[in-house]
Write a protein that holds these residues in place. Structure first.
Motif, PDB file in Angstrom:
ATOM      1  N   THR A 203       0.829  -1.203   0.000  1.00 22.25           N
ATOM      2  CA  THR A 203       0.000   0.000   0.000  1.00 22.25           C
ATOM      3  C   THR A 203       0.863   1.251   0.000  1.00 22.25           C
ATOM      4  O   THR A 203       0.628   2.192  -0.771  1.00 22.25           O
ATOM      5  CB  THR A 203      -0.919   0.013   1.237  1.00 22.25           C
ATOM      6  OG1 THR A 203      -1.678  -1.189   1.269  1.00 22.25           O
ATOM      7  CG2 THR A 203      -1.857   1.203   1.203  1.00 22.25           C
ATOM      8  N   ARG A 207       1.036   4.221  -2.832  1.00 20.22           N
ATOM      9  CA  ARG A 207       0.641   5.575  -2.451  1.00 20.22           C
ATOM     10  C   ARG A 207       1.801   6.557  -2.629  1.00 20.22           C
ATOM     11  O   ARG A 207       1.588   7.735  -2.915  1.00 20.22           O
ATOM     12  CB  ARG A 207       0.104   5.585  -1.020  1.00 20.22           C
ATOM     13  CG  ARG A 207      -1.135   4.701  -0.871  1.00 20.22           C
ATOM     14  CD  ARG A 207      -1.834   4.865   0.441  1.00 20.22           C
ATOM     15  NE  ARG A 207      -2.653   6.071   0.459  1.00 20.22           N
ATOM     16  CZ  ARG A 207      -3.487   6.388   1.444  1.00 20.22           C
ATOM     17  NH1 ARG A 207      -3.609   5.588   2.488  1.00 20.22           N
ATOM     18  NH2 ARG A 207      -4.199   7.488   1.399  1.00 20.22           N
ATOM     19  N   GLN A 241      -5.514   5.408  -6.782  1.00 21.12           N
ATOM     20  CA  GLN A 241      -6.186   5.207  -5.494  1.00 21.12           C
ATOM     21  C   GLN A 241      -7.420   4.318  -5.663  1.00 21.12           C
ATOM     22  O   GLN A 241      -7.715   3.467  -4.815  1.00 21.12           O
ATOM     23  CB  GLN A 241      -6.602   6.560  -4.898  1.00 21.12           C
ATOM     24  CG  GLN A 241      -5.462   7.509  -4.589  1.00 21.12           C
ATOM     25  CD  GLN A 241      -4.649   7.096  -3.374  1.00 21.12           C
ATOM     26  OE1 GLN A 241      -4.953   6.120  -2.706  1.00 21.12           O
ATOM     27  NE2 GLN A 241      -3.603   7.836  -3.077  1.00 21.12           N
ATOM     28  N   TYR A 245      -7.948   0.831  -3.712  1.00 26.36           N
ATOM     29  CA  TYR A 245      -9.119   0.639  -2.852  1.00 26.36           C
ATOM     30  C   TYR A 245     -10.010  -0.487  -3.383  1.00 26.36           C
ATOM     31  O   TYR A 245     -10.460  -1.360  -2.633  1.00 26.36           O
ATOM     32  CB  TYR A 245      -9.921   1.937  -2.757  1.00 26.36           C
ATOM     33  CG  TYR A 245     -11.279   1.752  -2.116  1.00 26.36           C
ATOM     34  CD1 TYR A 245     -11.403   1.549  -0.745  1.00 26.36           C
ATOM     35  CD2 TYR A 245     -12.440   1.756  -2.896  1.00 26.36           C
ATOM     36  CE1 TYR A 245     -12.649   1.353  -0.159  1.00 26.36           C
ATOM     37  CE2 TYR A 245     -13.688   1.568  -2.319  1.00 26.36           C
ATOM     38  CZ  TYR A 245     -13.787   1.367  -0.950  1.00 26.36           C
ATOM     39  OH  TYR A 245     -15.023   1.165  -0.380  1.00 26.36           O
ATOM     40  N   TYR A 252      -8.527  -1.404   2.515  1.00 31.59           N
ATOM     41  CA  TYR A 252      -8.096  -0.055   2.159  1.00 31.59           C
ATOM     42  C   TYR A 252      -9.177   1.001   2.374  1.00 31.59           C
ATOM     43  O   TYR A 252      -9.176   2.039   1.724  1.00 31.59           O
ATOM     44  CB  TYR A 252      -7.636  -0.038   0.696  1.00 31.59           C
ATOM     45  CG  TYR A 252      -6.506  -0.998   0.410  1.00 31.59           C
ATOM     46  CD1 TYR A 252      -5.302  -0.911   1.103  1.00 31.59           C
ATOM     47  CD2 TYR A 252      -6.650  -2.006  -0.540  1.00 31.59           C
ATOM     48  CE1 TYR A 252      -4.265  -1.800   0.856  1.00 31.59           C
ATOM     49  CE2 TYR A 252      -5.617  -2.900  -0.800  1.00 31.59           C
ATOM     50  CZ  TYR A 252      -4.429  -2.792  -0.098  1.00 31.59           C
ATOM     51  OH  TYR A 252      -3.401  -3.670  -0.343  1.00 31.59           O
ATOM     52  N   ILE A 255      -8.462   4.794   2.664  1.00 33.31           N
ATOM     53  CA  ILE A 255      -8.267   5.678   1.513  1.00 33.31           C
ATOM     54  C   ILE A 255      -9.484   6.581   1.330  1.00 33.31           C
ATOM     55  O   ILE A 255      -9.359   7.758   0.973  1.00 33.31           O
ATOM     56  CB  ILE A 255      -8.011   4.846   0.239  1.00 33.31           C
ATOM     57  CG1 ILE A 255      -6.674   4.106   0.357  1.00 33.31           C
ATOM     58  CG2 ILE A 255      -8.028   5.720  -1.009  1.00 33.31           C
ATOM     59  CD1 ILE A 255      -6.378   3.191  -0.817  1.00 33.31           C
TER      60      ILE A 255
END
Length: 320
Positions: A203, A207, A241, A245, A252, A255
């Motif tokens: 993750t 990100r 994103q 997700y 997630y 997020i």
């Protein structure tokens, strides 16, 4: 002795000799060593795929020497887990060579003429500087800058690998190619993360890659920006994103709750993530080498198994 009796005795001797020879043969067979016939694993006798090449070019600018050393000494590109996973997996018309080199500007690109994916040392330099700035501004702790560099160069190299595969395999793409290879890079980083990387690290890597999209955005655009082959940085950020997700909403959910993805977009992300993953799998399966050929169902089982093993490996305690 009567002829009939002679014949009977001869027949008895013949049968006795035959029985004795049979018994001896059985005894000799019992004395022979046991030989086990091992069947080769499925696909073991079939050809593999096309191996990648790797080349680290020494820069002429002294300020880039440290990045050359980082790449060459650690065999940086060859050891990217996503490249390790697909190196030799596909049958390509010619090999892809992954190169680090001086380019006179921050850049990364695929050269169709040379069959090369090139990562520029100038890009590595800018990424490290950005990572150090974030590390200092947000008190993120020692090591963040290096992690930021590695996460972003992984995404960038995989993005350019997508261009190479589309070109070499003549993969049909409807829509903007830049969006498609962003999707491939995201999928590969999720599917083929290092076996010692936790879900949290995966993750964080994605990100950090998304953060780079925002860094390069100005918020004010002219017509050239809107006409560019790349989506705007903000759009690429939210697309990534969404895929992250959508791959596991329960894991997630932060997020969305933290405001990194609007709820209106988040609703459709699980379906979008499934479509993207399934589409790339179906596009690449016909090009899997005979040694590794598999069905879509088997591929998904292998992905799930890899995810379980990776999660287990990341959680195994050891003496520090």
């Amino acid at each position: 002795m009567q002829p009939r009796l002679v014949a009977s005795v001869a027949r008895a001797r013949t049968e006795g000799r035959r029985d004795a020879e049979k018994a001896l043969a059985l005894e000799m067979t019992a004395l022979k060593p046991v030989v086990l016939t091992v069947r080769p694993a499925a696909g073991a006798d079939k050809p593999g795929g096309t191996a990648f090449g790797y080349n680290y070019v020494r820069p002429k600018a002294p300020e880039l020497d440290s990045f050359f050393a980082l790449a060459q000494d650690g065999d940086l590109l060859r050891k990217l887990p996503e490249l390790q996973a697909i190196d030799g997996l596909l049958v390509l018309p010619r090999p892809i060579t992954f190169v680090t080199a001086q380019c006179q500007e921050p850049n990364a690109f695929y050269s169709a003429q040379r069959g090369e994916v090139v990562l520029c040392y100038e890009t590595m330099k800018v990424l490290l500087e950005r990572g150090r700035a974030l590390e200092q501004e947000q008190s993120l702790g020692a090591g963040y800058a290096q992690a930021y560099l590695r996460a972003n160069l992984r995404f960038i190299v995989l993005h350019e690998t997508g261009h190479a595969l589309i070109d070499l395999l003549e993969i049909p793409i409807t829509g903007r190619e830049e969006d498609a290879v962003d999707q491939l890079a995201t999928t590969l980083m999720q599917r083929f993360a290092g076996m010692d990387e936790s879900s949290a690290q995966v993750t964080d890597n994605l990100r950090m890659a998304a953060n780079w999209f925002l860094v390069r955005s100005t918020g004010a655009y002219n017509l050239d920006a809107y006409a560019d082959e790349h989506a705007l940085g903000e759009q690429r950020y939210f697309n990534l994103q969404c895929l992250l997700y959508g791959s596991n909403p329960a894991r997630y959910v932060g997020i969305v709750t933290e405001g990194d993805l609007p709820q209106a977009r988040a609703k459709g992300c699980p379906a979008e993530a499934r479509r993207v993953s399934r589409a790339w799998l179906r596009l690449l399966l016909p090009h899997i080498a005979p040694k590794f050929e598999m069905t879509e169902e088997k591929a998904n089982r292998l992905f799930e198994q890899r995810e379980r093993e990776r999660s287990r490996n990341a959680d195994i305690p050891y003496v520090r």
